[in-house]
Design a protein around this motif. Structure first.
Motif, PDB file in Angstrom:
ATOM      1  N   ARG A 182       0.825  -1.203   0.000  1.00 54.05           N
ATOM      2  CA  ARG A 182       0.000   0.000   0.000  1.00 54.05           C
ATOM      3  C   ARG A 182       0.859   1.254   0.000  1.00 54.05           C
ATOM      4  NH1 ARG A 182      -5.266  -0.648   2.159  1.00 54.05           N
ATOM      5  NH2 ARG A 182      -5.708  -2.849   2.427  1.00 54.05           N
ATOM      6  N   ARG A 183       2.069   1.121   0.516  1.00 52.59           N
ATOM      7  CA  ARG A 183       2.917   2.305   0.624  1.00 52.59           C
ATOM      8  C   ARG A 183       3.517   2.683  -0.709  1.00 52.59           C
ATOM      9  NH1 ARG A 183       6.494   0.877   5.799  1.00 52.59           N
ATOM     10  NH2 ARG A 183       4.801   0.720   7.281  1.00 52.59           N
ATOM     11  N   TYR A 184       3.956   3.905  -0.762  1.00 52.47           N
ATOM     12  CA  TYR A 184       4.679   4.345  -1.952  1.00 52.47           C
ATOM     13  C   TYR A 184       6.160   4.427  -1.649  1.00 52.47           C
ATOM     14  CZ  TYR A 184       0.507   5.409  -4.495  1.00 52.47           C
ATOM     15  OH  TYR A 184      -0.650   5.297  -5.181  1.00 52.47           O
ATOM     16  N   ARG A 185       6.951   4.142  -2.638  1.00 56.66           N
ATOM     17  CA  ARG A 185       8.392   4.242  -2.440  1.00 56.66           C
ATOM     18  C   ARG A 185       9.000   4.954  -3.632  1.00 56.66           C
ATOM     19  NH1 ARG A 185      11.707  -1.114  -1.340  1.00 56.66           N
ATOM     20  NH2 ARG A 185      12.618  -0.519  -3.310  1.00 56.66           N
ATOM     21  N   ALA A 186      10.083   5.698  -3.380  1.00 60.17           N
ATOM     22  CA  ALA A 186      10.738   6.422  -4.467  1.00 60.17           C
ATOM     23  C   ALA A 186      11.121   5.452  -5.568  1.00 60.17           C
ATOM     24  CB  ALA A 186      11.980   7.114  -3.933  1.00 60.17           C
ATOM     25  N   SER A 187      10.909   5.871  -6.794  1.00 61.17           N
ATOM     26  CA  SER A 187      11.228   5.002  -7.903  1.00 61.17           C
ATOM     27  C   SER A 187      11.475   5.870  -9.124  1.00 61.17           C
ATOM     28  CB  SER A 187      10.062   4.046  -8.140  1.00 61.17           C
ATOM     29  OG  SER A 187      10.027   3.663  -9.475  1.00 61.17           O
ATOM     30  N   LEU A 188      12.415   5.455  -9.964  1.00 56.88           N
ATOM     31  CA  LEU A 188      12.784   6.278 -11.119  1.00 56.88           C
ATOM     32  C   LEU A 188      11.620   6.456 -12.082  1.00 56.88           C
ATOM     33  CD1 LEU A 188      16.373   5.248 -12.147  1.00 56.88           C
ATOM     34  CD2 LEU A 188      15.569   7.405 -11.197  1.00 56.88           C
ATOM     35  N   ARG A 189      10.899   5.355 -12.316  1.00 52.02           N
ATOM     36  CA  ARG A 189       9.824   5.410 -13.302  1.00 52.02           C
ATOM     37  C   ARG A 189       8.482   5.174 -12.634  1.00 52.02           C
ATOM     38  NH1 ARG A 189      14.207   3.662 -15.492  1.00 52.02           N
ATOM     39  NH2 ARG A 189      14.032   1.697 -14.426  1.00 52.02           N
ATOM     40  N   GLY A 190       8.270   5.836 -11.527  1.00 50.51           N
ATOM     41  CA  GLY A 190       7.026   5.629 -10.794  1.00 50.51           C
ATOM     42  C   GLY A 190       5.862   6.281 -11.510  1.00 50.51           C
ATOM     43  N   ASN A 191       4.642   5.935 -11.090  1.00 50.78           N
ATOM     44  CA  ASN A 191       3.487   6.486 -11.770  1.00 50.78           C
ATOM     45  C   ASN A 191       2.906   7.696 -11.043  1.00 50.78           C
ATOM     46  OD1 ASN A 191       2.684   5.062  -9.633  1.00 50.78           O
ATOM     47  ND2 ASN A 191       1.358   3.643 -10.744  1.00 50.78           N
ATOM     48  N   ARG A 192       3.525   8.072  -9.922  1.00 54.70           N
ATOM     49  CA  ARG A 192       3.005   9.210  -9.176  1.00 54.70           C
ATOM     50  C   ARG A 192       4.144  10.129  -8.819  1.00 54.70           C
ATOM     51  NH1 ARG A 192      -1.024   8.402  -4.110  1.00 54.70           N
ATOM     52  NH2 ARG A 192       0.444   9.805  -3.123  1.00 54.70           N
ATOM     53  N   LEU A 193       3.832  11.401  -8.699  1.00 54.36           N
ATOM     54  CA  LEU A 193       4.863  12.358  -8.361  1.00 54.36           C
ATOM     55  C   LEU A 193       5.183  12.266  -6.867  1.00 54.36           C
ATOM     56  CD1 LEU A 193       6.240  14.294 -10.201  1.00 54.36           C
ATOM     57  CD2 LEU A 193       4.726  16.095  -9.372  1.00 54.36           C
ATOM     58  N   ASN A 194       6.470  12.261  -6.538  1.00 55.60           N
ATOM     59  CA  ASN A 194       6.877  12.248  -5.143  1.00 55.60           C
ATOM     60  C   ASN A 194       7.025  13.697  -4.695  1.00 55.60           C
ATOM     61  OD1 ASN A 194       8.059  11.895  -2.680  1.00 55.60           O
ATOM     62  ND2 ASN A 194       9.559  10.382  -3.378  1.00 55.60           N
ATOM     63  N   LEU A 195       5.946  14.242  -4.168  1.00 53.81           N
ATOM     64  CA  LEU A 195       5.920  15.684  -3.905  1.00 53.81           C
ATOM     65  C   LEU A 195       6.931  16.092  -2.857  1.00 53.81           C
ATOM     66  CD1 LEU A 195       2.181  16.698  -4.091  1.00 53.81           C
ATOM     67  CD2 LEU A 195       4.064  17.415  -5.544  1.00 53.81           C
ATOM     68  N   ARG A 196       7.003  15.310  -1.815  1.00 51.16           N
ATOM     69  CA  ARG A 196       7.889  15.669  -0.716  1.00 51.16           C
ATOM     70  C   ARG A 196       9.326  15.824  -1.219  1.00 51.16           C
ATOM     71  NH1 ARG A 196       9.443  12.917   4.879  1.00 51.16           N
ATOM     72  NH2 ARG A 196       7.256  13.012   5.382  1.00 51.16           N
ATOM     73  N   LYS A 197       9.776  14.840  -1.970  1.00 51.46           N
ATOM     74  CA  LYS A 197      11.153  14.863  -2.434  1.00 51.46           C
ATOM     75  C   LYS A 197      11.352  15.979  -3.470  1.00 51.46           C
ATOM     76  CE  LYS A 197      14.766  11.558  -3.452  1.00 51.46           C
ATOM     77  NZ  LYS A 197      15.119  10.303  -4.077  1.00 51.46           N
ATOM     78  N   THR A 198      10.357  16.181  -4.324  1.00 52.76           N
ATOM     79  CA  THR A 198      10.478  17.203  -5.358  1.00 52.76           C
ATOM     80  C   THR A 198      10.598  18.588  -4.737  1.00 52.76           C
ATOM     81  OG1 THR A 198       9.077  15.822  -6.732  1.00 52.76           O
ATOM     82  CG2 THR A 198       9.416  18.052  -7.475  1.00 52.76           C
ATOM     83  N   ILE A 199       9.762  18.850  -3.720  1.00 54.12           N
ATOM     84  CA  ILE A 199       9.789  20.168  -3.089  1.00 54.12           C
ATOM     85  C   ILE A 199      11.089  20.356  -2.314  1.00 54.12           C
ATOM     86  CG2 ILE A 199       8.682  21.587  -1.327  1.00 54.12           C
ATOM     87  CD1 ILE A 199       6.030  20.401  -2.301  1.00 54.12           C
ATOM     88  N   ARG A 200      11.477  19.299  -1.622  1.00 55.30           N
ATOM     89  CA  ARG A 200      12.723  19.356  -0.865  1.00 55.30           C
ATOM     90  C   ARG A 200      13.882  19.680  -1.807  1.00 55.30           C
ATOM     91  NH1 ARG A 200      16.584  20.005   1.204  1.00 55.30           N
ATOM     92  NH2 ARG A 200      17.700  19.061   2.931  1.00 55.30           N
ATOM     93  N   ASP A 201      13.859  19.058  -2.970  1.00 60.47           N
ATOM     94  CA  ASP A 201      14.946  19.243  -3.919  1.00 60.47           C
ATOM     95  C   ASP A 201      14.896  20.630  -4.548  1.00 60.47           C
ATOM     96  OD1 ASP A 201      17.107  17.808  -5.501  1.00 60.47           O
ATOM     97  OD2 ASP A 201      15.846  18.675  -7.073  1.00 60.47           O
ATOM     98  N   SER A 202      13.681  21.169  -4.687  1.00 61.28           N
ATOM     99  CA  SER A 202      13.539  22.461  -5.367  1.00 61.28           C
ATOM    100  C   SER A 202      14.219  23.569  -4.564  1.00 61.28           C
ATOM    101  CB  SER A 202      12.067  22.781  -5.595  1.00 61.28           C
ATOM    102  OG  SER A 202      11.474  23.175  -4.380  1.00 61.28           O
ATOM    103  N   VAL A 203      14.432  23.350  -3.279  1.00 59.71           N
ATOM    104  CA  VAL A 203      15.079  24.365  -2.452  1.00 59.71           C
ATOM    105  C   VAL A 203      16.430  24.748  -3.046  1.00 59.71           C
ATOM    106  CG1 VAL A 203      16.100  24.792  -0.199  1.00 59.71           C
ATOM    107  CG2 VAL A 203      13.894  23.660  -0.370  1.00 59.71           C
ATOM    108  N   SER A 204      17.152  23.751  -3.556  1.00 53.55           N
ATOM    109  CA  SER A 204      18.479  24.057  -4.082  1.00 53.55           C
ATOM    110  C   SER A 204      18.413  24.796  -5.410  1.00 53.55           C
ATOM    111  CB  SER A 204      19.306  22.783  -4.206  1.00 53.55           C
ATOM    112  OG  SER A 204      18.627  21.873  -5.016  1.00 53.55           O
ATOM    113  N   TYR A 205      17.233  24.904  -6.003  1.00 53.20           N
ATOM    114  CA  TYR A 205      17.088  25.706  -7.227  1.00 53.20           C
ATOM    115  C   TYR A 205      16.329  26.994  -6.934  1.00 53.20           C
ATOM    116  CZ  TYR A 205      18.335  21.346  -9.457  1.00 53.20           C
ATOM    117  OH  TYR A 205      18.976  20.210  -9.827  1.00 53.20           O
TER     118      TYR A 205
END
Lengths: 395, 290
Positions: A182-205
């Motif tokens: 049921r859980r989601y896990r980070a994956s290169l070709r996943g079918n859903r956006l990993n918002l937490r990681k994306t936002i966290r990463d956007s800080v450096s940009y």
């Protein structure tokens, strides 16, 4: 029996080494030209006159897993000392070759000392009708056994039903295996956006989400471990059950299978042999040489001790195919099952007798086992096997 | 250096290697191929990498694998903050110029694998518990292990300045891919026999009483034959020996209650501790103390 005689006619080290690599390949190792090359390159590093060193060198280069690592010494001796030993745990396929080999003299290589002679020839396969007796250490050595004891599974069931059993098992295995978390896990070709990681990463940009990370539900496949009873009382079912087990594990590299009568044998790799006939012959050999008691408890204990740690976890379904007639005291079986169930696996017991009219699990062993089973079902006909699917799906 | 010499060197730095292991290590370093070690926990797989680094007087670079380990944390990563600062500082120059500036080695963060192949002196690279990493990560490793090079899209391919001695360890929690196995030399490290284990103990704890050392080793050897969920490894044996000699025990049979209490060094699960009650300990001690 897969033997390779020492090539007395061959000149030079490289050809002999190539022959040795072929001998290993013939015995189920994944060796190829690359290994020959590696070996030849490495040989100058050691004292080639010392066979012990040569053995260590070849062992390092040619083995790639524990099983290979364990049998290697024997295969090495069989080739370089021409002992005429056969592959560990194989069916008798090439007896003629075997007989021919026995007439060969030990090789003439200078690295090979004369010690080969004395222990060389042990009684091995001598005729095509010879059967296998099973030794406790899991190695099969063919020996003469009276013909009347030969058990031919093919006479008891038709080829179609065997095939059907395999097909059924395949479907069952698919039903059990297909699980998603049921859980989601980070994956290169996943079918859903990993918002937490994306936002966290956007800080450096500076807050611009340049890298989009994805996630998906990981597959959590259920592993199937089958333990098959092939003792005297089960022979009627053995052939069809073997096919059933083969179907269960053949399309899944993580699944594993074991067979027991008075001793326990691991048959997962044998069953995965793509040559069905050869696999069945080997298994028939393995299944023979018993007829004494069934030691379910002791064998399950052995399974717990040796294998369970690696192949049983919380996502495993252990399927036991047995009639529950145990010559050991029932407490041993109960203990073994209790320990097994502590690994948090599901235990399914398929008992062919349960399909009989008015059957009650009163065999002491069976009664002792019942509290630890997640599912207890009949398995005497193909229909009863097919009926398992909904129950196993729910586990 | 022959493999026997290597074995002696290892012994001199307190690592007693079996013939098979010594040969495997020797070949791996001579032929510059990775070495894959499998075996039970606590038999000294990780330790050998440390000792090799000590023998060759070089760095040990360690990469501990875990589920979800990815290229960013194991090979390289761009230093985004630094890049961003740079971009903001030189806002007025052309974009091509900026790009060529910020995608240069100055802005590259080297992670263990890249670090290992760009050293001046070949280091020992320990990739620990590779079976815990995902299969995807194995694929990354293949490039590094077979060609000793790393491809970075923005920079091109970085080839090794020196080829590290790679040691991979695995506990067998999942099967490794054949592709990886084929690129490595392989050795299975098993529990040592009594003599070897005694030699290990004496090398590691040279001040220990010889009679006690022998008793300890024989006790642990027979304990491994008991039905335990997790058999004590060499590391556990050494801990226990250190504990016993720290407590001033001269003979295992001296103080049974104390001895039982020290078994926490060897037995690491509750079930195992139940499985070896005082009675069993005393039986085992009686066998080793004559």
């Amino acid at each position: 029996m897969k033997t390779t005689q020492f090539p007395t006619t061959v000149e030079g080290v490289s050809e002999r080494v190539a022959g040795f690599i072929a001998h290993l390949r013939y015995n189920g190792y994944r060796t190829s030209v690359a290994e020959t090359e590696k070996t030849l390159k490495a040989l100058p590093l050691i004292d080639i006159e010392e066979h012990q060193q040569v053995k260590l060198l070849c062992k390092t280069i040619c083995t790639s897993n524990k099983n290979n690592f364990d049998d290697f010494d024997e295969l090495f001796d069989s080739y370089w000392f021409n002992r005429g030993r056969e592959k560990i745990g194989t069916a008798s396929v090439q007896e003629k070759r075997q007989t021919r080999n026995r007439q060969h003299q030990p090789g003439t290589d200078s690295t090979v000392s004369t010690e080969a002679e004395g222990e060389a020839e042990q009684p091995e396969t001598s005729d095509i009708d010879g059967e296998a007796s099973h030794q406790a250490d899991g190695r099969l050595v063919a020996s003469r056994i009276k013909n009347k004891e030969k058990i031919d599974f093919r006479e008891l069931v038709t080829p179609e039903s065997i095939q059907q059993a395999e097909q059924l098992a395949y479907l069952l295995a698919k039903a059990i295996r297909d699980r998603r978390s049921r859980r989601y896990r980070a994956s290169l070709r996943g079918n859903r956006l990993n918002l937490r990681k994306t936002i966290r990463d956007s800080v450096s940009y500076g807050g611009v989400p340049i890298n989009l990370y994805r996630q998906q539900r990981p597959d959590r496949p259920v592993k199937i471990v089958t333990i098959l009873d092939v003792s005297g009382s089960m022979t009627v079912y053995a052939r069809v059950f073997l096919s059933f087990v083969k179907g269960l594990i053949s399309h899944d590299t993580k699944a594993d299978a074991y067979l027991f009568h008075t001793a326990l044998l691991r048959i997962g790799d044998t069953l995965r042999d793509h040559d069905t006939l050869r696999a069945m012959n080997r298994l028939t050999l393995m299944a023979q040489g018993f007829g004494g008691g069934t030691r379910i408890g002791a064998n399950l204990k052995h399974f717990n001790d040796q294998y369970a740690q690696h192949c049983v976890d919380g996502r495993t379904v252990v399927i036991i195919l047995s009639d529950g007639y145990d010559t050991d005291p029932p407490e041993i079986l109960a203990d073994a099952l209790k320990r097994l169930s502590k690994r948090n696996c599901k235990i399914v017991w398929l008992n062919p007798l349960k399909g009989w009219k008015d059957y009650e699990p009163i065999a002491q062993g069976m009664a002792a086992a019942l509290p630890y089973l997640d599912h207890f079902a009949a398995a005497n006909t193909l229909e009863s096997l097919a009926a398992l699917e909904p129950a196993l799906r729910k586990l | 250096m022959s493999w026997k010499e290597l074995q002696q060197d290892l012994a001199a730095s307190c690592y007693i290697a079996s013939n098979e292991l010594a040969m495997a290590v020797y070949l791996a370093s001579e032929q510059q191929r990775p070495l894959l070690l499998e075996g039970e926990a606590g038999v000294g797989k990780t330790e050998i990498a440390k000792q090799l680094a000590a023998i060759h007087k070089t760095n040990l670079i360690r990469l501990q694998c875990y589920e979800g380990l990815d290229a960013n944390t194991s090979i390289y990563e761009w230093n985004y903050q630094k890049q961003l600062l740079r971009v903001q500082a030189v806002r007025d120059s052309s974009s091509d110029e900026i790009e060529s500036q910020i995608f240069s080695e100055k802005y590259l963060l080297k992670r263990p694998l890249l670090e290992a192949i760009t050293q001046a002196k070949a280091p020992v690279l320990l990739i620990d518990e590779i079976d815990r990493a995902d299969e995807e990560f194995e694929a990354y490793l293949l490039e590094v292990l077979s060609d000793y090079q790393v491809s970075i899209p923005e920079l091109g391919t970085i080839s090794a300045t020196s080829k590290p001695l790679v040691v991979l360890t695995s506990n067998g929690s999942r099967d490794l891919s054949d592709a990886l196995r084929r690129r490595c030399f392989y050795s299975y490290v098993s529990y040592p026999d009594t003599e070897t284990e005694l030699a290990i103990l004496q090398a590691r704890l040279p001040h220990i009483n010889a009679r006690l050392a022998e008793q300890i080793v024989r006790f642990v050897q027979s304990l491994r034959k008991e039905e335990l969920e997790k058999k004590p490894g060499v590391a556990e044996m050494l801990d226990w020996a250190a504990a016993l000699s720290g407590l001033g025990v001269a003979k295992l049979s001296d103080n049974p209650t104390e001895l039982q209490a020290t078994l926490v060094c060897l037995l690491k699960t509750q079930i195992d501790q139940y499985a070896v009650p005082q009675m069993v300990t005393e039986r085992l001690v009686a066998q080793v103390v004559e």
